[in-house]
Scaffold this motif. Structure first.
Motif, PDB file in Angstrom:
ATOM      1  N   PRO A 138       4.932  13.383   4.039  1.00 49.21           N
ATOM      2  CA  PRO A 138       5.191  11.761   3.568  1.00 49.21           C
ATOM      3  C   PRO A 138       3.689  11.114   3.769  1.00 49.21           C
ATOM      4  CG  PRO A 138       6.941  12.375   4.921  1.00 49.21           C
ATOM      5  CD  PRO A 138       5.983  13.574   4.875  1.00 49.21           C
ATOM      6  N   ASN A 139       3.454  10.320   3.015  1.00 48.01           N
ATOM      7  CA  ASN A 139       2.158   9.400   3.023  1.00 48.01           C
ATOM      8  C   ASN A 139       2.531   8.343   3.847  1.00 48.01           C
ATOM      9  OD1 ASN A 139       3.275   7.567   1.423  1.00 48.01           O
ATOM     10  ND2 ASN A 139       2.113   8.154  -0.415  1.00 48.01           N
ATOM     11  N   SER A 140       1.393   7.286   4.099  1.00 45.44           N
ATOM     12  CA  SER A 140       1.567   6.240   5.042  1.00 45.44           C
ATOM     13  C   SER A 140       1.516   4.982   4.249  1.00 45.44           C
ATOM     14  CB  SER A 140       0.469   6.097   6.202  1.00 45.44           C
ATOM     15  OG  SER A 140      -0.808   6.594   5.704  1.00 45.44           O
ATOM     16  N   SER A 141       1.380   4.711   2.790  1.00 48.41           N
ATOM     17  CA  SER A 141       1.217   3.797   2.233  1.00 48.41           C
ATOM     18  C   SER A 141       2.641   2.904   1.873  1.00 48.41           C
ATOM     19  CB  SER A 141       0.533   4.281   0.571  1.00 48.41           C
ATOM     20  OG  SER A 141       1.502   4.939  -0.146  1.00 48.41           O
ATOM     21  N   ARG A 142       2.558   1.945   1.296  1.00 48.54           N
ATOM     22  CA  ARG A 142       4.008   1.175   1.088  1.00 48.54           C
ATOM     23  C   ARG A 142       4.359   1.571  -0.281  1.00 48.54           C
ATOM     24  NH1 ARG A 142       0.686  -3.686   4.008  1.00 48.54           N
ATOM     25  NH2 ARG A 142      -0.867  -2.426   3.046  1.00 48.54           N
ATOM     26  N   ASN A 158      -1.261  -4.992  -1.290  1.00 49.01           N
ATOM     27  CA  ASN A 158      -1.331  -3.563  -0.352  1.00 49.01           C
ATOM     28  C   ASN A 158      -2.462  -2.760  -1.116  1.00 49.01           C
ATOM     29  OD1 ASN A 158       0.911  -4.652   0.826  1.00 49.01           O
ATOM     30  ND2 ASN A 158       2.258  -3.686  -0.331  1.00 49.01           N
ATOM     31  N   ASP A 162      -4.206   0.507   1.183  1.00 44.97           N
ATOM     32  CA  ASP A 162      -3.530   1.693   0.912  1.00 44.97           C
ATOM     33  C   ASP A 162      -4.195   2.744   0.080  1.00 44.97           C
ATOM     34  OD1 ASP A 162      -1.295   0.742   2.556  1.00 44.97           O
ATOM     35  OD2 ASP A 162       0.006   0.268   0.707  1.00 44.97           O
ATOM     36  N   LYS A 210      -4.230   7.338   2.740  1.00 46.11           N
ATOM     37  CA  LYS A 210      -2.726   7.001   3.024  1.00 46.11           C
ATOM     38  C   LYS A 210      -2.108   7.078   1.641  1.00 46.11           C
ATOM     39  CE  LYS A 210      -3.987   3.255   6.271  1.00 46.11           C
ATOM     40  NZ  LYS A 210      -3.595   2.032   6.728  1.00 46.11           N
ATOM     41  N   THR A 211      -2.596   7.611   0.968  1.00 45.48           N
ATOM     42  CA  THR A 211      -1.885   7.765  -0.642  1.00 45.48           C
ATOM     43  C   THR A 211      -1.452   9.167  -0.782  1.00 45.48           C
ATOM     44  OG1 THR A 211      -3.194   6.117  -1.474  1.00 45.48           O
ATOM     45  CG2 THR A 211      -1.992   7.562  -3.044  1.00 45.48           C
ATOM     46  N   ASN A 213      -0.958  12.247   2.029  1.00 49.29           N
ATOM     47  CA  ASN A 213      -1.245  12.855   3.402  1.00 49.29           C
ATOM     48  C   ASN A 213      -2.336  13.844   3.467  1.00 49.29           C
ATOM     49  OD1 ASN A 213      -0.785  13.980   5.764  1.00 49.29           O
ATOM     50  ND2 ASN A 213       1.465  13.523   6.081  1.00 49.29           N
TER      51      ASN A 213
END
Length: 259
Positions: A138-142, A158, A162, A210-211, A213
């Motif tokens: 999983p990535n960390s962007s919204r 965002n 991101d 962040k887009t 991983n």
């Protein structure tokens, strides 16, 4: 051995044969670098983001083409890339950023392509999708914003953090409001014939991405046996924020990968 051949002639023949072998080896080692580079952008952006890398490569004597693909389907984007590959006058290095990595993974089987360069990019295997691999890492962007007709984009609020956290705020803000919506189905379309299994590859990992991983990027690079470099503090927009490192990796591929 020829019974009529004197020891002198035999020695001379051996020296000549050795010289021919050495000349061939030197010729192979000294083969000229590939001069054609084709750059493929990722989702939500267009080819203009490649300009800093393009300018470095042009200055260094390369012939560079930038694909402007429609982001409407993987098949459409591969077709747009092959349209540019058909115009190359010799072997080329095919470079992809982000979703552009999936595009070059499919298009890279083209006979013009001698090596692949992935810049913080997806490199799925046969039967894999970006969405499926993203669930494993999983990535960390919204979350993306979806349109009624099946396209997605990043919420402009965002986008800077991101996608482009290491770019100047004004540039990141402009990119946020100049996005190219991307068909959601491109992220769920399986790869059929991954070119990285057939051709050498290079991979740049953006360590602050962040887009995608960074661990997924590392997995792609390791699995493809890519020549890998990692860039400290680089966001997903590493091709814009770190053009020197990106261009250097592309030039390394051009110098080491030969037909």
């Amino acid at each position: 051995m020829n019974p009529r051949m004197t020891p002198f002639r035999l020695a001379a023949s051996c020296v000549t044969a050795f010289a021919v072998l050495c000349a061939g080896a030197v010729s192979a080692l000294g083969a000229p670098p590939v001069k054609n580079i084709v750059l493929v952008h990722g989702a939500f952006v267009d080819g203009s983001g490649w300009q800093p890398v393009y300018e470095i490569l042009i200055k260094d004597g390369y012939q560079v083409s930038v694909v402007q693909h429609p982001l409407s389907s993987l098949a459409d984007d591969v077709a747009a890339t092959k349209r540019i590959l058909d115009r190359q006058d010799g072997p080329c290095i095919l470079v992809g950023h982000s979703y552009g990595g999936a595009v070059i993974t499919e298009a890279g089987t083209d006979a013009h392509v001698v090596a692949l360069v992935y810049i913080a990019a997806h490199a799925p295997d046969e039967g894999e999708t970006e969405a499926g691999n993203g669930k494993k890492f999983p990535n960390s962007s919204r979350p993306l914003v979806k349109t009624p007709d099946g396209f997605v984009f990043l919420d402009p609020a965002n986008f800077p953090e991101d996608f482009a956290a290491d770019l100047a705020p004004a540039l990141a803000g402009f990119m946020a409001h100049a996005q190219t919506p991307t068909a959601a189905k491109v992220f769920a379309t399986p790869i059929t014939n991954p070119a990285w299994k057939l051709k050498p590859s290079w991979y740049l990992v953006a360590k602050a991405d962040k887009t995608i991983n960074p661990d997924l990027e590392r997995m792609y690079a390791e699995r493809a046996h890519s020549h890998k470099v990692e860039v400290e503090g680089a966001s997903h927009a590493v091709y814009i924020s770190h053009p020197k490192e990106v261009a250097a990796l592309i030039e390394e591929a051009a110098q080491k990968a030969h037909p």
